[in-house]
Design an enzyme around this catalytic site. Structure first.
Site, PDB file in Angstrom:
ATOM      1  CG  ASP A   1      14.454  -4.233   3.910  1.00  0.00           C
ATOM      2  OD1 ASP A   1      13.892  -4.424   5.113  1.00  0.00           O
ATOM      3  OD2 ASP A   1      13.904  -3.230   3.216  1.00  0.00           O
TER       4      ASP A   1
ATOM      5  NE  ARG B   1       7.192  -4.637   3.961  1.00  0.00           N
ATOM      6  CZ  ARG B   1       7.691  -3.603   3.100  1.00  0.00           C
ATOM      7  NH1 ARG B   1       8.764  -3.115   3.121  1.00  0.00           N
ATOM      8  NH2 ARG B   1       6.919  -3.422   2.042  1.00  0.00           N
TER       9      ARG B   1
END
Length: 330
Positions: free
Chosen positions: A176, A229
């Site tokens: 992330d 994602r």
């Protein structure tokens, strides 16, 4: 929320149908491995800009084989240092905080971190040739790149995974990039067996901090048996090329005014290949969607300020499978 075993089995079947690398491609990977050195600088994408990304080049080299040794070497100060990880380090623990000007290098394919990840909140960091797996959500992401001070970061030839047998919130992200981090390249990396894979921009409410930052390149990566994602981007600028997506439900999600340039990627067994849930935009060229949804509105990002080479969507699968992950040796 739990996903059914049917979903996992269908992903496995699609993964088994993926093209197999040829002997020629395997030899090419071996040649690449011989050329790799612990002092290599970033050679592709946004991490080559803003002065470039050199990590610990010019500093001493130290080898670590325990969590305590690793933590001490990585976070001691911001002076240049090359940290070579030897063997498997297994410990359920918080992320190791990485100081500026560091290269973290897995010595070979046996270099693995199990149960803990890395937190990068400073500049000029290279993470290369490591496998990181099964980092519990309570202990953060496998790799977290956070804050406006986290600029010029290169993640290359890394293997990131967990499993699909737990609830989707049992683990957090594999990689992330948030809070205005900038000039980041993720290349030659394998993402597998995970639900929430890679996020750029953590919140719809963080425009003030993120806008004008979060410039990220994803090049030559392999995404397989993962749910979503791949990446999901808010507010930032993304260049996604030469990626192979195999058995992934929701792939590239451009959202919250993000602009992405998507080129020379291949999708097999994907649900949504390139889409938005609100105001994200995309420019796409030469992508093999193979029936997957690809309806993100047209964007304005038609070029990037660095040179790069496209494989072509027809050659991506074999090439990326042969080289992505912790395939180097030092």
């Amino acid at each position: 929320m739990r996903f059914s075993s049917v979903f996992s089995l269908s992903l496995l079947g699609l993964a088994l149908a993926a093209p197999t690398p040829t002997e020629e491609e395997k030899r090419a990977v071996a040649h690449i491995a011989k050329r790799a050195t612990v002092t290599d600088a970033a050679n592709v994408g946004y991490a080559t800009l803003n002065g470039g990304t050199t990590g610990g080049k010019g500093g001493p080299t130290t080898t670590v084989s325990t969590y305590a040794q690793f933590s001490a070497a990585a976070a001691a100060d911001d002076s240049a240092r090359v940290i070579v990880v030897s063997g498997t380090i297994q410990q359920t623990a918080d992320q190791i905080r990485v100081g500026a000007n560091k290269s973290i290098i897995g010595k070979n394919s046996s270099a693995k971190l199990i149960g803990f990840g890395l937190l990068i909140k400073k500049k000029n960091v290279i993470v290369r040739n490591l496998s990181i797996s099964k980092v519990l959500a309570d202990n953060g992401d496998a790799i977290g790149i956070q804050s406006g001070a986290a600029t010029n970061i290169w993640v290359d030839h890394v293997d990131l995974s967990s499993d699909l047998s737990h609830d989707k919130d049992f683990y957090d992200g594999l990689l992330d990039i948030t809070h205005a981090a900038d000039f980041v390249t993720v290349s030659n990396t394998k993402f597998h067996d995970h639900f929430k894979t890679s996020l750029v921009g953590h919140s719809d409410n963080n425009a003030a901090e993120d806008t004008g930052h979060l410039r990220v390149t994803y090049a030559n990566n392999y995404w397989t048996n993962v749910n979503s994602r791949g990446p999901s981007l808010r507010f930032g600028t993304g260049h996604i090329f030469n990626n192979y997506y195999n058995a992934m439900s929701d792939c590239i999600n451009t959202r919250s005014n993000a602009q992405v340039l998507v080129e020379s990627n291949a999708f097999v067994g994907a649900g949504k290949a390139l889409y938005t849930v609100d105001t994200g935009k995309a420019v796409q060229r030469d992508n093999a969607f193979n029936g997957a949804e690809a309806d993100a509105p047209a964007g304005s990002l038609t070029s990037v300020p660095y040179s790069y080479s496209l494989l072509g969507s027809g050659k991506v699968a074999a090439s990326v499978q042969a080289s992505a992950g912790a395939t180097l040796s030092f």
